[in-house]
Design a protein around this motif. Structure first.
Motif, PDB file in Angstrom:
ATOM      1  N   THR A 195       1.705  -6.712  -1.008  1.00  0.00           N
ATOM      2  CA  THR A 195       1.362  -5.577  -0.158  1.00  0.00           C
ATOM      3  C   THR A 195       2.555  -5.137   0.681  1.00  0.00           C
ATOM      4  O   THR A 195       3.434  -5.935   1.014  1.00  0.00           O
ATOM      5  CB  THR A 195       0.203  -5.907   0.794  1.00  0.00           C
ATOM      6  OG1 THR A 195       0.661  -6.769   1.843  1.00  0.00           O
ATOM      7  CG2 THR A 195      -0.951  -6.571   0.049  1.00  0.00           C
ATOM      8  N   LYS A 196       2.547  -3.875   1.050  1.00  0.00           N
ATOM      9  CA  LYS A 196       3.635  -3.345   1.868  1.00  0.00           C
ATOM     10  C   LYS A 196       3.578  -3.834   3.317  1.00  0.00           C
ATOM     11  O   LYS A 196       4.519  -3.614   4.074  1.00  0.00           O
ATOM     12  CB  LYS A 196       3.645  -1.827   1.812  1.00  0.00           C
ATOM     13  CG  LYS A 196       4.310  -1.297   0.555  1.00  0.00           C
ATOM     14  CD  LYS A 196       4.820   0.105   0.776  1.00  0.00           C
ATOM     15  CE  LYS A 196       5.690   0.552  -0.395  1.00  0.00           C
ATOM     16  NZ  LYS A 196       6.151   1.940  -0.226  1.00  0.00           N
ATOM     17  N   GLN A 197       2.479  -4.475   3.680  1.00  0.00           N
ATOM     18  CA  GLN A 197       2.421  -5.058   5.013  1.00  0.00           C
ATOM     19  C   GLN A 197       3.153  -6.395   5.085  1.00  0.00           C
ATOM     20  O   GLN A 197       3.332  -6.942   6.174  1.00  0.00           O
ATOM     21  CB  GLN A 197       0.969  -5.237   5.467  1.00  0.00           C
ATOM     22  CG  GLN A 197       0.286  -3.942   5.844  1.00  0.00           C
ATOM     23  CD  GLN A 197      -1.102  -4.148   6.416  1.00  0.00           C
ATOM     24  OE1 GLN A 197      -1.443  -5.236   6.851  1.00  0.00           O
ATOM     25  NE2 GLN A 197      -1.899  -3.101   6.421  1.00  0.00           N
ATOM     26  N   SER A 198       3.570  -6.925   3.969  1.00  0.00           N
ATOM     27  CA  SER A 198       4.280  -8.202   3.959  1.00  0.00           C
ATOM     28  C   SER A 198       5.578  -8.092   4.756  1.00  0.00           C
ATOM     29  O   SER A 198       6.376  -7.177   4.556  1.00  0.00           O
ATOM     30  CB  SER A 198       4.598  -8.629   2.521  1.00  0.00           C
ATOM     31  OG  SER A 198       5.367  -9.821   2.524  1.00  0.00           O
ATOM     32  N   GLU A 199       5.794  -9.042   5.656  1.00  0.00           N
ATOM     33  CA  GLU A 199       7.028  -9.075   6.433  1.00  0.00           C
ATOM     34  C   GLU A 199       8.160  -9.747   5.663  1.00  0.00           C
ATOM     35  O   GLU A 199       9.321  -9.696   6.094  1.00  0.00           O
ATOM     36  CB  GLU A 199       6.786  -9.809   7.764  1.00  0.00           C
ATOM     37  CG  GLU A 199       5.807  -9.074   8.679  1.00  0.00           C
ATOM     38  CD  GLU A 199       5.620  -9.774  10.013  1.00  0.00           C
ATOM     39  OE1 GLU A 199       6.237 -10.858  10.220  1.00  0.00           O
ATOM     40  OE2 GLU A 199       4.852  -9.259  10.846  1.00  0.00           O
ATOM     41  N   GLY A 240      -3.470  -0.498   9.249  1.00  0.00           N
ATOM     42  CA  GLY A 240      -2.036  -0.729   9.303  1.00  0.00           C
ATOM     43  C   GLY A 240      -1.660  -2.162   9.567  1.00  0.00           C
ATOM     44  O   GLY A 240      -0.483  -2.478   9.778  1.00  0.00           O
ATOM     45  N   SER A 241      -2.633  -3.072   9.547  1.00  0.00           N
ATOM     46  CA  SER A 241      -2.356  -4.492   9.758  1.00  0.00           C
ATOM     47  C   SER A 241      -3.512  -5.313   9.210  1.00  0.00           C
ATOM     48  O   SER A 241      -4.616  -4.796   9.021  1.00  0.00           O
ATOM     49  CB  SER A 241      -2.172  -4.809  11.252  1.00  0.00           C
ATOM     50  OG  SER A 241      -3.375  -4.553  11.961  1.00  0.00           O
ATOM     51  N   ALA A 289       1.040   0.839   3.688  1.00  0.00           N
ATOM     52  CA  ALA A 289       0.113  -0.032   4.385  1.00  0.00           C
ATOM     53  C   ALA A 289       0.688  -0.500   5.698  1.00  0.00           C
ATOM     54  O   ALA A 289      -0.028  -0.736   6.659  1.00  0.00           O
ATOM     55  CB  ALA A 289      -0.228  -1.235   3.504  1.00  0.00           C
ATOM     56  N   GLY A 290       1.971  -0.666   5.774  1.00  0.00           N
ATOM     57  CA  GLY A 290       2.584  -1.141   6.999  1.00  0.00           C
ATOM     58  C   GLY A 290       3.075  -0.020   7.889  1.00  0.00           C
ATOM     59  O   GLY A 290       3.626  -0.258   8.953  1.00  0.00           O
TER      60      GLY A 290
END
Length: 451
Positions: free
Chosen positions: A328-332, A105-106, A31-32
């Motif tokens: 989620t893989k978008q997590s920073e 992607g975001s 996702a990211g």
């Protein structure tokens, strides 16, 4: 979690561009856009604990009634952490936004609520962090086998369960007593009771059903069906397997003979029927009691709970509804997000808040807790209903799995199997039409679908 789901929402088509699900899976993209994001722990819980102490800010998408109180309690315990709670919509509304964020992607949250049937779709697109990297495997025994299976794939752990929905028979004791009917323990007995109830009053029915994908798949599950099998992008669909046909042969006689009310679940008419006894039973998930109490107050004192009828009299149940949360893989800050998820679905304080809002637990400790089992609501005549519901959790049939595009599958159920309900025709023909549509869709999306 399943709370008063909108039938319209369940039929809404998830807005996914052609090929999106399989294309993402085949490309192995995250996702990211960076496979190093999340899931890079050393297999221990230490980095999660350190992240909770260090603090930071995360976003959480949820529609559960308990979410606000849970977030407040979490922030009190971990004052260095800020959780931005967002209600991104229920069911498909949220999934559409999440899928769009994955494609872009975001825009995805750090932690997101996902129903069990939707987990495979997002896990396949590599949208979620594999929490086994943070030692979450040690929590397996904290949850029922069926709910843990719903958030995992082999050794990969894509979330933690929140609630569960083992099925049971909710029945109006006053109706059964008036007609001298025994509580059915088999589906044959259930059919005979259905005939007796409708014969006594043409406006009364043993239950309602106009075609619901979640109900149908749960009933196939209980019948031992395993129509959906997935290995990567290889999918097998067999809605003519032994369990699927067993269910249609059982339920056909009710539909074709007009023994089920043509009433939409969650409608005002449905609640009135539950209140006045014209809908005498529900075969439904264990999360139902609070909805009966609040939605059908006229039925107070009349309702009871019994094990789900079975084909041979031996205990067997299935899950109906329920879900958990994922990172989620978008997590920073995936470690911090994982820490919040751990607290949300594994801490006693958070689970207690969830139960107070009417949820039914997936945690084995709560399901065996003496206070939980001793609860005896006046609405159910003082019956210790959780004893029955907790036993149902132990009786869930093993081996079930959903399609990696189950969200779409559910959205077209009304156009296929639903037509059999409307026309009073063979449900098996409806399942065949559903299967054909699902095979075609899956192949169009880039899956290799066999039947």
């Amino acid at each position: 979690m399943k709370h008063l789901p909108s039938p319209a929402a369940r039929r809404t088509l998830l807005a996914i561009g052609a090929g999106t699900v399989a294309a993402l899976a085949l490309a192995g993209c995250s996702a990211g856009g960076d496979d190093s994001a999340g899931g890079t722990g050393d297999g221990s819980f230490a980095s999660v604990e350190a992240a909770l102490e260090a603090g930071g800010e995360i976003t959480y998408w949820s529609w559960t009634p308990s979410a606000e109180a849970q977030v407040a309690a979490f922030e009190k315990e971990y004052p260095n952490v800020t959780v931005n709670l967002v209600n991104a919509g229920t069911n498909n509304d949220e999934y559409t936004k999440l899928q769009n964020a994955i494609k872009a992607g975001s825009g995805a949250p750090d932690v997101v609520q996902i129903e069990y049937y939707a987990f495979p779709q997002f896990a396949l697109t590599d949208a979620f962090v594999d929490l086994s990297a943070y030692g979450f495997g040690e929590f397996e025994d904290d949850y029922t086998a069926s709910t843990w299976n719903s958030v995992t794939d082999g050794d990969a752990i894509y979330g933690l369960p929140q609630d569960s929905g083992p099925m049971a028979l909710f029945y109006n004791k006053a109706v059964f007593d008036e007609l001298g009917l025994a509580v059915p323990t088999t589906w044959d007995e259930y059919y005979e009771a259905a005939k007796a109830i409708h014969a006594a009053d043409p406006n009364a029915y043993i239950t309602n059903d106009i075609g619901d994908a979640g109900f149908a798949t749960s009933m196939i599950w209980q019948a031992g069906g395993q129509p959906f099998q997935t290995s990567g992008t290889d999918v097998t669909i067999d809605l003519q397997d032994e369990g699927s046909v067993r269910w249609t042969e059982n339920w056909n006689r009710l539909v074709e003979e007009g023994l089920v009310a043509p009433t939409s679940s969650w409608s005002d008419e449905w609640f009135r029927g539950l209140g006045d006894g014209s809908i005498a039973t529900l075969v439904i998930g264990a999360w139902m009691p609070g909805n009966l109490i609040s939605g059908a107050p006229d039925g107070a004192g009349d309702w009871r709970v019994a094990p789900m009828p079975t084909y041979d009299g031996e205990p067997a149940s299935a899950e109906n509804g329920g879900g958990g949360q994922a990172v989620t893989k978008q997590s920073e800050n995936p470690e911090l997000a994982a820490g919040f998820l751990w607290w949300l679905n594994n801490s006693e304080e958070s689970v207690d808040i969830f139960l107070e809002s009417g949820g039914f637990p997936s945690t084995t400790a709560n399901l065996s807790d003496e206070e939980f089992l001793a609860d005896a609501p006046e609405y159910f005549g003082g019956q210790k209903i959780n004893e029955v519901l907790a036993a149902a959790a132990d009786d869930v049939v093993e081996g079930w799995s959903y399609l990696p595009y189950q969200v779409y599958a559910n959205s077209i159920f009304g156009d296929t199997v639903g037509q059999a309900y409307q026309n009073g025709t063979d449900l098996n023909d409806g399942l065949t039409a559903w299967q054909d549509a699902l095979v075609q869709y899956g192949n169009e999306q880039g899956f290799a679908v066999n039947k």
